[in-house]
Design an enzyme around this catalytic site. Structure first.
Site, mmCIF file in Angstrom:
data_model
loop_
_atom_site.group_PDB
_atom_site.id
_atom_site.type_symbol
_atom_site.label_atom_id
_atom_site.label_comp_id
_atom_site.label_asym_id
_atom_site.label_seq_id
_atom_site.Cartn_x
_atom_site.Cartn_y
_atom_site.Cartn_z
ATOM 1 N N SER A 152 0.870 -1.167 0.000
ATOM 2 C CA SER A 152 0.000 0.000 0.000
ATOM 3 C C SER A 152 0.910 1.221 0.000
ATOM 4 C CB SER A 152 -0.857 -0.039 1.269
ATOM 5 O OG SER A 152 -1.574 1.161 1.422
ATOM 6 N N LYS A 212 -0.987 -0.986 -4.442
ATOM 7 C CA LYS A 212 -2.212 -0.242 -4.103
ATOM 8 C C LYS A 212 -1.841 1.218 -3.893
ATOM 9 C CE LYS A 212 -4.593 0.006 0.301
ATOM 10 N NZ LYS A 212 -5.165 -0.788 1.407
ATOM 11 N N LYS A 227 -2.908 4.933 -2.649
ATOM 12 C CA LYS A 227 -3.853 5.748 -1.886
ATOM 13 C C LYS A 227 -4.270 6.912 -2.775
ATOM 14 C CE LYS A 227 -3.928 3.756 2.194
ATOM 15 N NZ LYS A 227 -5.152 3.255 2.822
ATOM 16 N N ASP A 282 -7.105 2.968 -3.097
ATOM 17 C CA ASP A 282 -7.827 3.018 -1.819
ATOM 18 C C ASP A 282 -8.128 4.477 -1.494
ATOM 19 O OD1 ASP A 282 -8.835 2.771 0.725
ATOM 20 O OD2 ASP A 282 -7.097 1.714 1.562
ATOM 21 N N GLU A 328 -10.969 0.627 -3.367
ATOM 22 C CA GLU A 328 -11.268 0.323 -1.969
ATOM 23 C C GLU A 328 -11.963 1.516 -1.303
ATOM 24 O OE1 GLU A 328 -7.701 -1.173 -0.122
ATOM 25 O OE2 GLU A 328 -8.533 -0.997 1.892
ATOM 26 N N ASP A 354 -13.602 -1.856 3.031
ATOM 27 C CA ASP A 354 -12.664 -1.969 4.149
ATOM 28 C C ASP A 354 -13.395 -1.443 5.385
ATOM 29 O OD1 ASP A 354 -10.731 -1.413 6.099
ATOM 30 O OD2 ASP A 354 -9.271 -0.525 4.753
ATOM 31 N N LYS A 383 -9.571 -6.997 8.157
ATOM 32 C CA LYS A 383 -8.546 -6.525 9.089
ATOM 33 C C LYS A 383 -8.931 -7.027 10.465
ATOM 34 C CE LYS A 383 -7.133 -2.293 6.715
ATOM 35 N NZ LYS A 383 -7.336 -0.830 6.661
ATOM 36 N N GLY A 405 -3.740 -4.121 6.190
ATOM 37 C CA GLY A 405 -2.712 -3.780 7.178
ATOM 38 C C GLY A 405 -3.032 -2.461 7.844
HETATM 39 O O1 OSB Z 1 -7.053 1.721 4.518
HETATM 40 O O2 OSB Z 1 -5.805 0.020 4.329
HETATM 41 C C1 OSB Z 1 -6.032 1.127 4.821
HETATM 42 C C2 OSB Z 1 -3.001 2.171 6.924
HETATM 43 C C3 OSB Z 1 -3.639 2.846 7.955
HETATM 44 C C4 OSB Z 1 -4.996 2.979 7.929
HETATM 45 C C5 OSB Z 1 -5.747 2.430 6.882
HETATM 46 C C6 OSB Z 1 -5.134 1.747 5.866
HETATM 47 C C7 OSB Z 1 -3.726 1.647 5.872
HETATM 48 C C8 OSB Z 1 -2.955 1.003 4.807
HETATM 49 C C9 OSB Z 1 -1.607 0.462 5.212
HETATM 50 O O3 OSB Z 1 -3.304 0.974 3.656
HETATM 51 C C10 OSB Z 1 -1.395 -0.944 4.856
HETATM 52 C C11 OSB Z 1 -0.168 -1.506 5.539
HETATM 53 O O4 OSB Z 1 -0.132 -1.632 6.773
HETATM 54 O O5 OSB Z 1 0.777 -1.830 4.818
HETATM 55 MG MG MG Z 2 -8.251 0.600 3.162
#
Ligand code: OSB
Ligand code: MG
Length: 385
Positions: free
Chosen positions: A135, A161, A163, A188, A213, A238, A262, A290
């Site tokens: 991510s 992925k 953001k 995402d 996402e 999510d 998660k 994650g």
């Molecule tokens: O939306 O998946 C998410 C990290 C913090 C809060 C939300 C998200 C995330 C990530 C990090 O996308 C994923 C990772 O820990 O590698």
């Molecule tokens: Mg997410």
């Protein structure tokens, strides 16, 4: 299972680089760890709440209060016979699922050690290796982003992925797709768009994304179902999926075609397995999300990802992407094929570096079975003078 004592602690750890999403930027993590001691065994849990209540309603500080005043006393009082009995012992407390997960997952760790089984086996896992993706947070520029993607692909990661948020989306997808037309790519939004953005979100279809996402509100199914009808790209939920019932509602309403599981968000291993089993029955693929975890949370994510329906690469990646020095040994490593091998020894399969944890600890408290903490927590409120 007799729980002798539980230690709650907070550690502070800087990330190797800032992680920015549509809701904020994280540079230093404040993480709660739970240590459950039972018959000479120690199980570890990690609370995935953020420093501020931006991803969900919980934060490091709310989780501390709920764990210390409610969940730990209740669990010590309940006399559970297995990790699967934890949810019932804390069911009277509404919400606070990340706090609950930290505690329950530590008990699963103890139970797997007691039974001499790898945690993944105890959970019913079948995979020997898991597929890994990354991510990538919002970057200062598209050039920075392309550079990062190049590094992650070279390391073997199987899915990238990105953001995204309004104003930081199609231009980025275009640049990435021009350079890598065929990689597995997803995005995402962390709930940053609205239904009025539907026409704009439809333009995402041109980039062949594996999924988008959580495009809309963090607590929504209905409007996602309206949006999903208008998109070719699969929606993955999510934030919205808090439990098995939510997954059932979302699947029934066709709000999404993929679900991210998660552990913290759903309240621990028991509920994560329920969500997993439902999605498997319904033919909806899942992957493990994650939350910028240390090696402890990461090792739980690895065990969970061994379940059969985790058929898409997850956001479970190497320790070194987040930490200069992780708190477990060995650190989590990813093969050049972008896979993590599931440990085959009893427990989570990674030792906790206790000295390092002590160094990083900023507060800690120990709770004993039948300590006065429980009676305090349940004293009726007195009227103020
Ligand atoms: O939306 O998946 C998410 C990290 C913090 C809060 C939300 C998200 C995330 C990530 C990090 O996308 C994923 C990772 O820990 O590698
Ligand atoms: Mg997410």
């Amino acid at each position: 299972m007799k729980i002798d004592s539980i230690v709650l602690r907070e550690i502070c750890m800087p990330l190797v680089r800032p992680f920015e999403t549509s809701f904020g930027c994280t540079t230093d993590r404040r993480i709660l760890l739970v240590e459950v001691q039972s018959d000479g065994l120690t199980g570890w849990g990690e609370c995935t709440a953020g420093e501020h209540p931006l991803y969900s309603e919980e934060s490091t500080d709310t989780a501390w209060i709920v764990l210390s005043q409610e969940l730990i006393p209740a669990l010590l009082h309940a006399k559970i016979d297995s990790a699967g009995a934890c949810p019932k012992a804390v069911a009277h407390v509404r919400g606070n699922r990340m706090a609950k997960a930290a505690l329950e997952n530590a008990v699963w760790d103890v139970e797997s050690q007691r039974m001499g089984l790898p945690l993944s086996d105890l959970l019913g896992g079948v995979r020997k290796k898991i597929d890994c993706g990354v991510s990538l947070g919002i970057q200062p520029s598209i050039d920075h982003l392309l550079e990062r993607i190049e590094i992650e692909l070279a390391a073997g990661y199987q899915r990238i992925k990105l953001k995204c948020k309004p104003g930081y989306d199609v231009e980025m997808f275009d640049a990435v797709r021009n350079r890598w037309p065929n990689i597995l790519l997803s995005c995402d939004a962390n709930a940053s768009y609205r239904l009025k953005d539907e026409k704009h979100l439809r333009t995402f279809d041109a980039f062949g994304l594996l999924m988008i996402e959580q495009p809309l509100w963090h607590d929504d199914f209905y409007f996602h179902s309206l949006l999903q009808r208008q998109l070719e790209t699969s929606i993955c939920l999510d934030e919205s999926i808090r439990n098995r019932r939510d997954a059932l509602a979302a699947i029934s309403m066709e709000s999404c075609r993929i679900i991210n599981i998660k552990l913290g968000r759903v309240g621990g291993f028991s509920e994560a397995i329920h969500v997993h089993n439902l999605t498997a029955e319904r033919g909806v693929p899942v992957w493990c999300g994650g939350m910028l975890e240390t090696g402890i949370g990461r090792s739980h994510n690895i065990a969970l990802s061994s379940l059969q329906n985790f058929s898409l690469p997850g956001d479970v990646s190497a320790s070194s992407r987040y930490w200069q020095e992780d708190i477990i040994e060995p650190a989590v490593e990813v093969s050049p094929q972008g896979e993590i091998t599931i440990p085959q020894i009893a427990g989570r399969g990674f030792e906790v570096k206790r000295d390092r944890v002590e160094q990083l600890t900023v507060r800690s408290e120990r709770y004993h079975a039948r300590s006065h903490a429980y009676s305090q927590a349940h004293k009726p409120m007195k009227a103020r003078a």
